[in-house]
Write an enzyme that holds these catalytic residues in place. Sequence first.
Site, short mmCIF file in Angstrom:
data_model
loop_
_atom_site.label_atom_id
_atom_site.label_comp_id
_atom_site.label_asym_id
_atom_site.label_seq_id
_atom_site.Cartn_x
_atom_site.Cartn_y
_atom_site.Cartn_z
CG ASP A 286 -14.57 -77.79 94.37
OD1 ASP A 286 -14.76 -78.94 93.92
OD2 ASP A 286 -13.65 -77.06 93.98
CG HIS A 287 -18.74 -82.11 92.30
ND1 HIS A 287 -18.49 -81.20 91.31
CD2 HIS A 287 -18.41 -83.32 91.79
CE1 HIS A 287 -18.03 -81.84 90.25
NE2 HIS A 287 -17.97 -83.13 90.51
CG HIS B 126 -13.60 -79.34 90.30
ND1 HIS B 126 -14.47 -78.99 91.30
CD2 HIS B 126 -14.35 -79.42 89.17
CE1 HIS B 126 -15.69 -78.87 90.78
NE2 HIS B 126 -15.64 -79.11 89.50
#
Length: 508
Positions: free
Chosen positions: A187-188, A250
């Site tokens: 999950d950047h 996110h």
Amino acid sequence: MANEETINDTVIFIFGGSGDLSQRKLMPALFNLYLDNLMPKNFSIVCMGRKSMLDASFRKTILAGIKKFSRSKFDETASKKWRKFANNVQYAILDAGNKKSYAFIPQLIKQKEKEWNSLPSAMFYLAVAPQLVKPIATNLGTLDFCKDCSRARIVIEKPFGNDLQTAQELNILLKSIFKEKQIYRIDHYLGKETVQNILALRFANTLLEPVWNKNYIDHVQITNAENIGIESRGEYYERSGALRDMVQNHILQLMCMIAMEAPVNFDANEIRNKKVDVLNAIRKITKEDVPNMSIRGQYGPGWMKSKKVKGYRQEDNVNPHSTVETFAALKLYVDNWRWEGVPFYIRTGKYLQEKNTSITIHFKRSPNFAFPSEAVETWRSNVLTIAIQPEMDIALRFQAKRPGSKMVLNPVNMVFSYSSYNLPQPEAYETLLLDVMEGNATLFMRDDQVEAAWKVVMPILESWQTKTPSDFPDYQPGSWGPEDSEALIAKDGYTWINQSIHNTFKSE
Ligand code: BG6
């Protein structure tokens, strides 16, 4: 501190290596790590795709991507280093569904073992469409090398499944091939500097912890606003929508960082345990409550900064009658001792007025009766703002006396800005790729975390699927989303914070 001596030699296999993510994010990130001497002493990057391409022309494409998307300037030093870096990059054709196509992988690793005289790790990065994850994982599972938990790691991009059931099925499949510690669900957002800093802010300062609870905090807002549309991702977005694309991953992760209990240590599992506790404590919205607790919207055609833009339904590969949401806002509660009764308002949308991801912690109003009524006309409660992007600041709003002969109170901001460090900010993917090479899973999602996050959004997804919105499209590009989103928060007596920190509260 990581450096090329401390990271194990690594062969990086990027599935979907000729795609957008690889060009915009992964290769620039790997090159920046190389510039910072953070790649292993020996490494090899194999980008794989369906198209046939020669190494030389593939490297040219990658270089163009680095020049366009990298955070650092492509100066003379970078140009010299690029030549060496490029020698370690190659392209290979791969038919993802064909087992035989994978035979070269162990052969290449063996060849590198001899060449480098070491036992390299391998990172299998799946930057592919969701439907390819299963065949690729299954075919990797036929390679003996993948059974080596200390050397083989698989990285899975989001979306992780399309709902709770498909996420569970994917977890079962992956865990039949790999051990959990080999699986890195990315999950950047967790790699962003400002997101990691939430842990420092909360747990390295004694000041905040005593007031970080329902006794002092009135409500929390999390906004993730984008000023772009879906761009060329119509096919993906039609199967996704804002809830799956941004909220399930996110935004819920940001919420976990704000709501989690203090970890005992920084062990990957300890941090993830504390986050799962939050997800499990989020009150499940009942189907009857969905209309009161959630809002969806879709952008129509209009103007963004004097440029005409298409409505969602007119975008390429989108059904002209699509009911997919490009905006979502929710009101959530975390039912535990710390947060009981404190609403968390979260929202995300495409083509909103400006790009802004921020979290605001709104403290309870203090009694102001000591001051004369004319002194407190602009009096406001304390707000702590954590600006994630594009601004990277933390600001605390408090009351000050406005200079003058009279006692008049005014809200002012005490601001910490990341730019004051004057240091390069690594991109999220740099941090995360380095973590995978080092075998550190702290910033990655564990199986139960992903499933717990799906459980939060499932009742909303199911309810939205059964009721077709009759008023789509319902917001203009360049606005702050549908009017109902204002109503969601206004009925509790609040307003969304839209301005950037530096203008915050002037017009509130
Ligand atoms: C991705 C979503 O995960 O995050 C995109 O699929 C979104 O739709 C993007 O635009 C936003 O990332 P960032 O880092 O630009 O906020």
